[in-house]
Design a protein around this motif. Sequence first.
Motif, PDB file in Angstrom:
ATOM      1  N   PRO A 170       0.797  -1.234   0.000  1.00 27.69           N
ATOM      2  CA  PRO A 170       0.000   0.000   0.000  1.00 27.69           C
ATOM      3  C   PRO A 170       0.828   1.281   0.000  1.00 27.69           C
ATOM      4  N   LEU A 171       1.954   1.285   0.692  1.00 28.93           N
ATOM      5  CA  LEU A 171       2.731   2.513   0.790  1.00 28.93           C
ATOM      6  C   LEU A 171       3.561   2.794  -0.464  1.00 28.93           C
ATOM      7  N   PHE A 172       3.605   1.869  -1.404  1.00 28.71           N
ATOM      8  CA  PHE A 172       4.182   2.148  -2.713  1.00 28.71           C
ATOM      9  C   PHE A 172       3.130   2.715  -3.668  1.00 28.71           C
ATOM     10  N   ASN A 173       1.902   2.814  -3.203  1.00 28.36           N
ATOM     11  CA  ASN A 173       0.804   3.426  -3.966  1.00 28.36           C
ATOM     12  C   ASN A 173       0.069   4.377  -3.029  1.00 28.36           C
ATOM     13  N   TYR A 174       0.844   5.138  -2.267  1.00 26.58           N
ATOM     14  CA  TYR A 174       0.265   5.880  -1.148  1.00 26.58           C
ATOM     15  C   TYR A 174      -0.808   6.874  -1.576  1.00 26.58           C
ATOM     16  N   GLU A 175      -0.562   7.667  -2.598  1.00 26.50           N
ATOM     17  CA  GLU A 175      -1.511   8.726  -2.961  1.00 26.50           C
ATOM     18  C   GLU A 175      -2.890   8.152  -3.268  1.00 26.50           C
ATOM     19  N   ASN A 176      -2.935   7.099  -4.067  1.00 25.80           N
ATOM     20  CA  ASN A 176      -4.225   6.508  -4.416  1.00 25.80           C
ATOM     21  C   ASN A 176      -4.870   5.812  -3.224  1.00 25.80           C
ATOM     22  N   VAL A 177      -4.059   5.111  -2.434  1.00 25.41           N
ATOM     23  CA  VAL A 177      -4.585   4.441  -1.243  1.00 25.41           C
ATOM     24  C   VAL A 177      -5.155   5.468  -0.269  1.00 25.41           C
ATOM     25  N   ALA A 178      -4.421   6.550  -0.038  1.00 21.67           N
ATOM     26  CA  ALA A 178      -4.866   7.571   0.914  1.00 21.67           C
ATOM     27  C   ALA A 178      -6.170   8.210   0.469  1.00 21.67           C
ATOM     28  N   GLU A 179      -6.268   8.554  -0.807  1.00 23.35           N
ATOM     29  CA  GLU A 179      -7.505   9.172  -1.298  1.00 23.35           C
ATOM     30  C   GLU A 179      -8.680   8.206  -1.203  1.00 23.35           C
ATOM     31  N   ALA A 180      -8.435   6.950  -1.546  1.00 27.14           N
ATOM     32  CA  ALA A 180      -9.509   5.947  -1.450  1.00 27.14           C
ATOM     33  C   ALA A 180      -9.972   5.773  -0.011  1.00 27.14           C
ATOM     34  N   MET A 181      -9.046   5.743   0.935  1.00 27.89           N
ATOM     35  CA  MET A 181      -9.433   5.564   2.335  1.00 27.89           C
ATOM     36  C   MET A 181     -10.180   6.788   2.861  1.00 27.89           C
ATOM     37  N   ARG A 182      -9.813   7.981   2.423  1.00 30.29           N
ATOM     38  CA  ARG A 182     -10.564   9.167   2.843  1.00 30.29           C
ATOM     39  C   ARG A 182     -12.013   9.089   2.357  1.00 30.29           C
ATOM     40  N   ILE A 192     -13.704   6.290   1.674  1.00 32.44           N
ATOM     41  CA  ILE A 192     -14.377   5.208   2.404  1.00 32.44           C
ATOM     42  C   ILE A 192     -14.694   5.633   3.840  1.00 32.44           C
ATOM     43  N   MET A 193     -13.861   6.480   4.437  1.00 37.12           N
ATOM     44  CA  MET A 193     -14.079   6.919   5.815  1.00 37.12           C
ATOM     45  C   MET A 193     -15.097   8.048   5.933  1.00 37.12           C
ATOM     46  N   SER A 194     -15.497   8.641   4.823  1.00 28.96           N
ATOM     47  CA  SER A 194     -16.424   9.769   4.858  1.00 28.96           C
ATOM     48  C   SER A 194     -17.701   9.415   5.615  1.00 28.96           C
ATOM     49  N   GLY A 195     -18.066  10.272   6.576  1.00 31.71           N
ATOM     50  CA  GLY A 195     -19.261  10.026   7.375  1.00 31.71           C
ATOM     51  C   GLY A 195     -20.545  10.111   6.585  1.00 31.71           C
ATOM     52  N   ALA A 214     -18.665   5.275   5.454  1.00 36.68           N
ATOM     53  CA  ALA A 214     -18.445   5.587   6.872  1.00 36.68           C
ATOM     54  C   ALA A 214     -17.807   4.449   7.662  1.00 36.68           C
ATOM     55  N   VAL A 215     -16.743   3.880   7.120  1.00 37.25           N
ATOM     56  CA  VAL A 215     -15.950   2.930   7.897  1.00 37.25           C
ATOM     57  C   VAL A 215     -14.947   3.738   8.719  1.00 37.25           C
ATOM     58  N   SER A 216     -14.985   3.592  10.023  1.00 34.37           N
ATOM     59  CA  SER A 216     -14.134   4.376  10.909  1.00 34.37           C
ATOM     60  C   SER A 216     -12.657   4.063  10.679  1.00 34.37           C
ATOM     61  N   LYS A 217     -11.810   5.077  10.869  1.00 34.41           N
ATOM     62  CA  LYS A 217     -10.371   4.867  10.740  1.00 34.41           C
ATOM     63  C   LYS A 217      -9.877   3.823  11.738  1.00 34.41           C
TER      64      LYS A 217
END
Length: 372
Positions: free
Chosen positions: A176-188, A190-193, A197-200
Motif C-alpha cells: 500500500p505505501l508504494f501506492n500511497y496517494e491513491n490508497v490515501a484518497e480511497a481511504m478518505r 471510504i471513511m467519509s461520514g 463511513a468505515v471508521s479509521k
Amino acid sequence: MPPVSDADQRINLLGLSQTALEEQIIAAGLPKFRAKQIWRWVWRHGLTNFDEMSDLGKPVREQLATMYKADRPAVSQRLNSKDGTIKWLLRFPDGNEAEAVYIPDKTRGTLCISSQVGCTLTCSFCHTGTQKLVRNLTVDEICGQVMLAMDELADWPAGRNGRRLTNIVLMGMGEPLFNYENVAEAMRIIMSGEGVAVSKRRITLSTSGVVPEIKRAGEELGVNLAISLHATRDELRDELVPINRKYKLAALIEACRNYPGLSNARRITWEYVMLDGINDSDEDCRQLLALIKGIPSKLNLIPFNPWPGSPYVCSKGDRIDAFAKRVLKAGYASPVRTPRGRDILAACGQLKSASQRIPRHKKAKTTETASA
C-alpha cells in the motif's frame, strides 16, 4: 481525473472525492447541492443507475448518465470457502486482475483489499510476491473493491445496523505505501461520514516497511498500522522480506515507535508468519520481544499457508503454541491467526492473480466469469 477505459470515456464517480465531485458538478453547469445528492446515492445507498436517483429531475439524470458512471470491477471468478470466506478475482477495464477477500467472523466481517496488481516486494514466503508488479490500482479500483463486496453482501444502505462488512485491511496484493496517494484518497472516501463511513479505527494498513511513508500515513489517515515483520535479524529479514535491504530493522522500529497517535488503545500489530526451523525458536521469540520493547503492540502469529511450489513448511503446532505463550507471558496479546480460506487459496500470503505485464500496444485478454 481518474483513468477511464478506451470503450467508456465517462468518469467513474468512485474515484472522486466530495470536493472533486462538487467541482465536476459546477463545471457541468449544475448547482453545487446536486453533488451532495449524488454522493449520498452512490456512497450511502450504493446506486449505479442514475434513473434510480429519485430526487434528481429526469433531464439531470440523463445528463449525468452521459458523463459519469459508478462501475465496480468485473468479477472474473468468485470462490466460496467452506469456512464462509469469499474470494473474488476482479478484472479491471484494461484486462488486469487483482483479488479481494471477505472473511466473516462472529463479531465482525473483514474485507481484505489489494492496492496493486502484482507486487514488487518478492517476499520469499508469499505467493503474491512471485507475481511481478503490473501497476498500481487507481482510486476508483480500490474503492470499487469495497463497493462490490457491499453489493454482494447486501450491505446497503451503508451504516445500517447489522452490516456484514465492518473492517477493512489493506493486506491484499501489493504494498500500500508504494501506492500511497491513491490508497490515501480511497481511504478518505471510504471513511467519509456521509458515505460508507468505515471508521479509521476499523481500517488497518499493512506495510512490509516503507519507512519514509509510515509517519505520513499516521498523520494524514490515522488508520491502524500493521507491520509485516517475520524476522528479528537483518540477515534473515533481508531474505524473507527483501525491502529490509533498503530499510533496515532499526529504522523500521524507530518509525513505528514514533507512529502518530500510538497508545495502548491504538497499538502496532506485528505480523509474524511461523516458518518451521526458520524463525520459530525460543531465541527468535526472545529477540522479537526485545525488538518491540516499549512499543504499544500486539502480535499476530500466522501459521504459514502453503502454496504450490512454496519453499517453506509451517511451524509445528506445539512450537507455535510455545512461541505464543512466551509472548503472552511478556504481556503482549498474541493471537494465533486461524487460517481462513485455505481451500480457495485466500489465506494470508496465498493471493495471486493471473495478470501479467500487458504491453500497451496489445489488447488485454479477459477471462470468463466463473463461480465455485
